[in-house]
Design a protein around this motif. Structure first.
Motif, PDB file in Angstrom:
ATOM      1  N   TRP A   1      32.448 -41.972 -60.302  1.00  0.00           N
ATOM      2  CA  TRP A   1      31.862 -40.715 -59.826  1.00  0.00           C
ATOM      3  C   TRP A   1      32.736 -40.114 -58.727  1.00  0.00           C
TER       4      TRP A   1
ATOM      5  N   SER B   1      23.862 -35.492 -57.844  1.00  0.00           N
ATOM      6  CA  SER B   1      23.877 -35.728 -59.294  1.00  0.00           C
ATOM      7  C   SER B   1      22.664 -36.550 -59.677  1.00  0.00           C
TER       8      SER B   1
ATOM      9  N   TRP C   1      23.952 -39.474 -64.008  1.00  0.00           N
ATOM     10  CA  TRP C   1      25.374 -39.275 -64.283  1.00  0.00           C
ATOM     11  C   TRP C   1      25.883 -40.439 -65.133  1.00  0.00           C
TER      12      TRP C   1
END
Length: 126
Positions: A91, A36, A39
């Motif tokens: 996350w 990612s 994010w």
């Protein structure tokens, strides 16, 4: 009266994005895989999330064009570290990752005008 976006803020954002691009390429060349970028959650932003073997790596990238306001590493404060750790937990939850090994890295990019940028990867920075 608002005459549009602040040019200084736009420039800083562009420099930051450029530094993140350099950092991502540097880490990929070292064998890490980007999962990612940028994010966002209510705790803040994670610049880069990567895998390094069996670890998920949360990486803060700090780019500076000089050290007049301190080194890039010095801008990673205890408050920033706390936000990154909270965002990292979000996350992991959002991506339904169970228990796993994690690491928190910092990549600093120092890019003075007219010089080649210096990229330093600090694995396990906090």
């Amino acid at each position: 009266m608002n005459d549009g976006p602040n040019p200084g803020a736009l420039w800083r954002r562009a420099v930051g994005r450029w530094g993140e691009d350099l950092a991502a390429r540097h880490l990929q060349s070292a064998g890490l895989v980007v999962l990612s970028r940028n994010w966002l959650c209510r705790e803040g932003e994670l610049d880069l999330v990567l895998s390094d073997g069996d670890k998920v790596v949360f990486c803060e990238v700090k780019t500076r064009t000089g050290t007049g306001f301190g080194t890039p590493k010095e801008s990673v404060t205890d408050e920033k570290i706390d936000r990154i750790r909270r965002a990292a937990q979000r996350w992991l939850q959002a991506h339904r990752v169970g228990w796993c090994r994690t690491r928190y890295d910092v990549v600093t990019v120092l890019a003075p005008a007219g010089a080649h940028p210096e990229v330093h990867h600090i694995a396990g920075a906090f």
